[in-house]
Design a protein around this motif. Structure first.
Motif, PDB file in Angstrom:
ATOM      1  N   ALA A  75      -3.455   0.332  -3.197  1.00 23.71           N
ATOM      2  CA  ALA A  75      -2.537  -0.841  -3.789  1.00 23.71           C
ATOM      3  C   ALA A  75      -1.511  -0.594  -4.623  1.00 23.71           C
ATOM      4  O   ALA A  75      -1.850   0.035  -5.707  1.00 23.71           O
ATOM      5  CB  ALA A  75      -3.487  -1.965  -3.841  1.00 23.71           C
ATOM      6  N   LEU A  76      -0.320  -0.900  -4.472  1.00 27.28           N
ATOM      7  CA  LEU A  76       0.809  -1.109  -5.574  1.00 27.28           C
ATOM      8  C   LEU A  76       0.977  -2.457  -6.066  1.00 27.28           C
ATOM      9  O   LEU A  76       1.670  -3.195  -5.287  1.00 27.28           O
ATOM     10  CB  LEU A  76       2.229  -0.303  -4.914  1.00 27.28           C
ATOM     11  CG  LEU A  76       2.318   1.108  -4.720  1.00 27.28           C
ATOM     12  CD1 LEU A  76       3.642   1.520  -4.254  1.00 27.28           C
ATOM     13  CD2 LEU A  76       1.940   1.964  -5.751  1.00 27.28           C
ATOM     14  N   PRO A  77       0.388  -2.420  -7.168  1.00 19.92           N
ATOM     15  CA  PRO A  77       0.897  -3.882  -7.696  1.00 19.92           C
ATOM     16  C   PRO A  77       2.152  -4.065  -7.794  1.00 19.92           C
ATOM     17  O   PRO A  77       3.034  -3.348  -8.174  1.00 19.92           O
ATOM     18  CB  PRO A  77      -0.167  -3.981  -8.938  1.00 19.92           C
ATOM     19  CG  PRO A  77      -0.282  -2.565  -9.379  1.00 19.92           C
ATOM     20  CD  PRO A  77      -0.114  -1.741  -8.098  1.00 19.92           C
TER      21      PRO A  77
ATOM     22  N   GLU B 251      -0.842   1.330 -14.193  1.00 18.31           N
ATOM     23  CA  GLU B 251      -1.082   0.083 -13.476  1.00 18.31           C
ATOM     24  C   GLU B 251      -1.736   0.238 -12.044  1.00 18.31           C
ATOM     25  O   GLU B 251      -2.381  -0.493 -11.548  1.00 18.31           O
ATOM     26  CB  GLU B 251       0.360  -0.687 -13.324  1.00 18.31           C
ATOM     27  CG  GLU B 251       0.941  -1.140 -14.445  1.00 18.31           C
ATOM     28  CD  GLU B 251       2.356  -1.557 -14.442  1.00 18.31           C
ATOM     29  OE1 GLU B 251       2.730  -2.205 -13.367  1.00 18.31           O
ATOM     30  OE2 GLU B 251       3.263  -1.245 -15.315  1.00 18.31           O
ATOM     31  N   ILE B 252      -1.083   1.444 -11.370  1.00 11.58           N
ATOM     32  CA  ILE B 252      -1.880   1.756 -10.211  1.00 11.58           C
ATOM     33  C   ILE B 252      -3.415   2.158 -10.125  1.00 11.58           C
ATOM     34  O   ILE B 252      -4.169   1.733  -9.456  1.00 11.58           O
ATOM     35  CB  ILE B 252      -0.951   3.080  -9.428  1.00 11.58           C
ATOM     36  CG1 ILE B 252       0.521   2.407  -9.111  1.00 11.58           C
ATOM     37  CG2 ILE B 252      -1.694   3.212  -8.241  1.00 11.58           C
ATOM     38  CD1 ILE B 252       1.376   3.574  -8.961  1.00 11.58           C
ATOM     39  N   PHE B 253      -3.657   2.850 -11.381  1.00  9.23           N
ATOM     40  CA  PHE B 253      -4.977   3.327 -11.716  1.00  9.23           C
ATOM     41  C   PHE B 253      -5.919   2.074 -11.784  1.00  9.23           C
ATOM     42  O   PHE B 253      -6.872   1.751 -11.261  1.00  9.23           O
ATOM     43  CB  PHE B 253      -5.106   4.208 -12.829  1.00  9.23           C
ATOM     44  CG  PHE B 253      -6.316   4.558 -13.349  1.00  9.23           C
ATOM     45  CD1 PHE B 253      -7.328   5.208 -12.367  1.00  9.23           C
ATOM     46  CD2 PHE B 253      -6.822   4.188 -14.686  1.00  9.23           C
ATOM     47  CE1 PHE B 253      -8.674   5.639 -12.883  1.00  9.23           C
ATOM     48  CE2 PHE B 253      -8.097   4.478 -15.078  1.00  9.23           C
ATOM     49  CZ  PHE B 253      -8.918   5.057 -14.228  1.00  9.23           C
ATOM     50  N   ALA B 254      -5.239   1.136 -12.687  1.00  8.10           N
ATOM     51  CA  ALA B 254      -6.096  -0.105 -12.794  1.00  8.10           C
ATOM     52  C   ALA B 254      -6.431  -0.979 -11.613  1.00  8.10           C
ATOM     53  O   ALA B 254      -7.405  -1.641 -11.320  1.00  8.10           O
ATOM     54  CB  ALA B 254      -5.286  -0.981 -13.821  1.00  8.10           C
ATOM     55  N   ALA B 255      -5.459  -1.297 -10.602  1.00  4.96           N
ATOM     56  CA  ALA B 255      -5.331  -1.897  -9.356  1.00  4.96           C
ATOM     57  C   ALA B 255      -6.442  -1.126  -8.482  1.00  4.96           C
ATOM     58  O   ALA B 255      -6.526  -1.865  -7.581  1.00  4.96           O
ATOM     59  CB  ALA B 255      -4.253  -2.214  -8.978  1.00  4.96           C
TER      60      ALA B 255
ATOM     61  N   PRO C 219       0.866  -1.202   0.018  1.00  5.96           N
ATOM     62  CA  PRO C 219       0.108  -0.154   0.007  1.00  5.96           C
ATOM     63  C   PRO C 219       0.888   1.348   0.007  1.00  5.96           C
ATOM     64  O   PRO C 219       1.888   1.209   0.501  1.00  5.96           O
ATOM     65  CB  PRO C 219      -0.654  -0.161   1.307  1.00  5.96           C
ATOM     66  CG  PRO C 219       0.214  -0.890   2.069  1.00  5.96           C
ATOM     67  CD  PRO C 219       0.873  -2.010   1.283  1.00  5.96           C
ATOM     68  N   VAL C 220       0.216   2.377  -0.632  1.00  5.04           N
ATOM     69  CA  VAL C 220       1.039   3.574  -0.446  1.00  5.04           C
ATOM     70  C   VAL C 220      -0.162   4.608   0.050  1.00  5.04           C
ATOM     71  O   VAL C 220      -1.394   4.508  -0.380  1.00  5.04           O
ATOM     72  CB  VAL C 220       1.524   4.121  -1.737  1.00  5.04           C
ATOM     73  CG1 VAL C 220       0.668   4.265  -2.995  1.00  5.04           C
ATOM     74  CG2 VAL C 220       2.334   5.475  -1.707  1.00  5.04           C
ATOM     75  N   THR C 221      -0.043   5.725   0.709  1.00  4.56           N
ATOM     76  CA  THR C 221      -0.959   6.633   1.378  1.00  4.56           C
ATOM     77  C   THR C 221      -0.667   7.693   0.552  1.00  4.56           C
ATOM     78  O   THR C 221       0.721   8.233   0.491  1.00  4.56           O
ATOM     79  CB  THR C 221      -0.829   7.019   2.840  1.00  4.56           C
ATOM     80  OG1 THR C 221      -0.800   5.631   3.474  1.00  4.56           O
ATOM     81  CG2 THR C 221      -1.751   7.806   3.342  1.00  4.56           C
ATOM     82  N   VAL C 222      -1.477   8.515  -0.206  1.00  2.00           N
ATOM     83  CA  VAL C 222      -1.114   9.597  -0.785  1.00  2.00           C
ATOM     84  C   VAL C 222      -0.930  10.997   0.063  1.00  2.00           C
ATOM     85  O   VAL C 222      -1.705  10.953   0.857  1.00  2.00           O
ATOM     86  CB  VAL C 222      -2.637   9.993  -1.947  1.00  2.00           C
ATOM     87  CG1 VAL C 222      -2.278  11.389  -2.419  1.00  2.00           C
ATOM     88  CG2 VAL C 222      -2.675   8.782  -2.594  1.00  2.00           C
TER      89      VAL C 222
END
Length: 191
Positions: free
Chosen positions: A172-174, A150-154, A125-128
């Motif tokens: 989530a960071l795939p 990829e981040i957008f799609a996930a 995970p990453v917090t904006v």
């Protein structure tokens, strides 16, 4: 970015934060300093480390990452300095140190700051944070901003428009499963 403090609580500060570049102070924050100050730090797995700060005019600075010397900088006539290095760091917490040196190499003053480096393609995970974009998150995580798709799609359940993300959101960071530069068929959005 503009910060206006309550009356009597400090001075106003304006900062230009270009996408993919190092932020710079354009007003306020120009007070004379007697030690090294770090104003902006940018790190991306593909772009390396970029720093900008202030020190006494003409000061010699030596920079360290996790205790290892990574280079030198000199403050200009107004006290501003910058430094860039194609540094590759493992994901996690790191310490940056800036020593101000006299002519003989003796440390006159020191600044030390912690920062966190995201990994090149590691999942999780990453917090904006304020000022971030999917592009910047992808540059940090994968070393390539184009991989924001990829981040957008996930995270389609949380993101309806890839240009509109908000501080505090957790994405989530795939893992780096797609070949670098490929775009999932489900997304044709641009940066």
């Amino acid at each position: 970015l503009v910060s206006v403090p309550e009356r009597g609580q400090g001075q106003a500060l304006a900062v230009v934060a270009p996408e993919g570049g190092v932020p710079r102070v354009v007003s306020g924050g120009a007070a004379v300093v007697d030690r090294p100050v770090l104003d902006a730090l940018s790190y991306g797995a593909g772009s390396g480390l970029s720093l900008r700060g202030r020190a006494p005019a003409g000061a010699s600075l030596r920079l360290y990452a996790d205790g290892a010397a990574i280079g030198d900088a000199r403050a200009d006539g107004t006290g501003g300095w910058s430094f860039a290095h194609r540094l590759a760091l493992s994901p996690g917490q790191h310490r940056l140190r800036i020593d101000m040196l006299d002519a003989g190499g003796k440390v006159l003053a020191r600044a030390e700051v912690p920062f966190e480096a995201a990994g090149g393609g590691s999942g999780g995970p990453v917090t904006v944070r304020p000022g971030q974009s999917l592009w910047r998150i992808a540059e940090t995580a994968y070393g390539d901003g184009v991989r924001y798709v990829e981040i957008f799609a996930a995270n389609r359940g949380q993101i309806s428009d890839p240009n509109l993300i908000y501080p505090g959101q957790v994405f989530a960071l795939p893992p780096a499963a797609l070949p670098q530069g490929s775009i999932p068929a489900s997304s044709s959005q641009s940066r």
